[in-house]
Design a protein around this motif. Structure first.
Motif, PDB file in Angstrom:
ATOM      1  N   HIS A 144      40.639  45.640  33.451  1.00  0.00           N
ATOM      2  CA  HIS A 144      40.014  46.904  33.818  1.00  0.00           C
ATOM      3  C   HIS A 144      40.080  47.169  35.324  1.00  0.00           C
ATOM      4  CE1 HIS A 144      37.008  50.137  34.088  1.00  0.00           C
ATOM      5  NE2 HIS A 144      37.543  50.466  32.933  1.00  0.00           N
ATOM      6  N   GLU A 145      39.938  46.116  36.133  1.00  0.00           N
ATOM      7  CA  GLU A 145      40.056  46.289  37.596  1.00  0.00           C
ATOM      8  C   GLU A 145      41.483  46.725  37.949  1.00  0.00           C
ATOM      9  OE1 GLU A 145      37.589  46.226  39.667  1.00  0.00           O
ATOM     10  OE2 GLU A 145      36.043  45.251  38.485  1.00  0.00           O
ATOM     11  N   LEU A 146      42.462  46.103  37.286  1.00  0.00           N
ATOM     12  CA  LEU A 146      43.859  46.468  37.549  1.00  0.00           C
ATOM     13  C   LEU A 146      44.128  47.893  37.064  1.00  0.00           C
ATOM     14  CD1 LEU A 146      45.651  43.119  36.636  1.00  0.00           C
ATOM     15  CD2 LEU A 146      45.274  44.043  38.931  1.00  0.00           C
ATOM     16  N   GLU A 171      41.849  47.588  46.992  1.00  0.00           N
ATOM     17  CA  GLU A 171      40.506  47.049  46.724  1.00  0.00           C
ATOM     18  C   GLU A 171      40.377  46.589  45.285  1.00  0.00           C
ATOM     19  OE1 GLU A 171      37.372  49.291  49.721  1.00  0.00           O
ATOM     20  OE2 GLU A 171      36.935  49.103  47.594  1.00  0.00           O
ATOM     21  N   GLU A 172      40.916  47.395  44.367  1.00  0.00           N
ATOM     22  CA  GLU A 172      40.805  47.058  42.941  1.00  0.00           C
ATOM     23  C   GLU A 172      41.573  45.780  42.621  1.00  0.00           C
ATOM     24  OE1 GLU A 172      38.557  48.391  41.406  1.00  0.00           O
ATOM     25  OE2 GLU A 172      38.259  50.190  42.598  1.00  0.00           O
ATOM     26  N   ARG A 173      42.723  45.608  43.267  1.00  0.00           N
ATOM     27  CA  ARG A 173      43.490  44.377  43.072  1.00  0.00           C
ATOM     28  C   ARG A 173      42.687  43.170  43.596  1.00  0.00           C
ATOM     29  NH1 ARG A 173      48.265  42.463  41.713  1.00  0.00           N
ATOM     30  NH2 ARG A 173      48.756  40.466  42.629  1.00  0.00           N
ATOM     31  N   PHE A 174      42.033  43.381  44.724  1.00  0.00           N
ATOM     32  CA  PHE A 174      41.169  42.341  45.288  1.00  0.00           C
ATOM     33  C   PHE A 174      40.049  41.981  44.298  1.00  0.00           C
ATOM     34  CE2 PHE A 174      37.352  41.126  47.647  1.00  0.00           C
ATOM     35  CZ  PHE A 174      37.827  40.070  48.409  1.00  0.00           C
ATOM     36  N   HIS A 175      39.466  43.010  43.669  1.00  0.00           N
ATOM     37  CA  HIS A 175      38.416  42.757  42.665  1.00  0.00           C
ATOM     38  C   HIS A 175      38.974  41.937  41.500  1.00  0.00           C
ATOM     39  CE1 HIS A 175      36.162  46.683  43.949  1.00  0.00           C
ATOM     40  NE2 HIS A 175      36.028  45.721  44.820  1.00  0.00           N
ATOM     41  N   ALA A 176      40.165  42.335  41.025  1.00  0.00           N
ATOM     42  CA  ALA A 176      40.784  41.622  39.899  1.00  0.00           C
ATOM     43  C   ALA A 176      41.003  40.155  40.263  1.00  0.00           C
ATOM     44  CB  ALA A 176      42.115  42.281  39.534  1.00  0.00           C
TER      45      ALA A 176
HETATM   46 MG    MG Z   1      36.681  47.526  41.099  1.00  0.00          MG
END
Ligand code: MG
Length: 170
Positions: A16-18, A49-54
């Motif tokens: 979902h983050e990706l 940022e989203e990749r970092f979250h993943a």
């Molecule tokens: Mg995120």
């Protein structure tokens, strides 16, 4: 050690983050297509940022001696009606992300999984910023409307945004 059920949910969260990143890249492409390179840059940084979250979830699962699974991503929207519609969709998306994280926290609470609660606390705090930044941008875009000068100034401001990973984080 985390449960199998939690491992499955966290792997799903990586996807979902990706996907969030995928969606923001699509929004970046739309903004570039209407010559708003600063807005496009804003969404490119958002994707980072989203990749970092993943990757934060990725490392956590590995640390818990569980297996990471990488799944295919859903198709994001590619057609948008206007700049305002894009920012509004991004804000609504962030609210859905918050809800997902709350569901994960509920599971961690049920399982008395204090380690995952601690990880999720970081994400939930982060969401306050994410929602505020999208809503703030939406309000500004609504305020200036389609007046060329205001959008131009906002676009210039957003061109300055760069990705800075939190220093102590993986
Ligand atoms: Mg995120």
């Amino acid at each position: 050690m985390i449960s199998e059920k939690m491992t499955e949910k966290l792997n799903d969260q990586i996807k979902h983050e990706l996907y969030s990143g995928h969606l923001y890249l699509s929004m970046a492409a739309y903004c570039a297509s209407i010559d708003l390179d600063g807005f496009s840059n804003f969404f490119v940084v958002q994707e980072q940022e989203e990749r970092f979250h993943a990757m934060k979830f990725f490392h956590y699962i590995v640390e818990q001696d569980k297996d990471v699974k990488i799944f295919g991503l859903d198709q994001p929207e590619t057609e948008f009606d206007s700049l305002e519609a894009v920012i509004d969709a991004a804000w609504k998306h962030e609210q859905k992300v918050t809800k997902r994280l709350y569901d994960l926290m509920n599971l961690a609470n049920e399982e008395k999984d204090f380690a995952t609660q601690s990880l999720l606390k970081w994400f939930i705090d982060e969401q306050v910023e994410e929602e505020a930044s999208m809503l703030g941008l939406l309000k500004k875009v609504k305020l200036v409307g389609d007046k060329g000068q205001g959008i131009f100034m906002l676009d210039k401001e957003l061109a300055e945004r760069t990705f800075a990973p939190p220093a102590a984080e993986k």
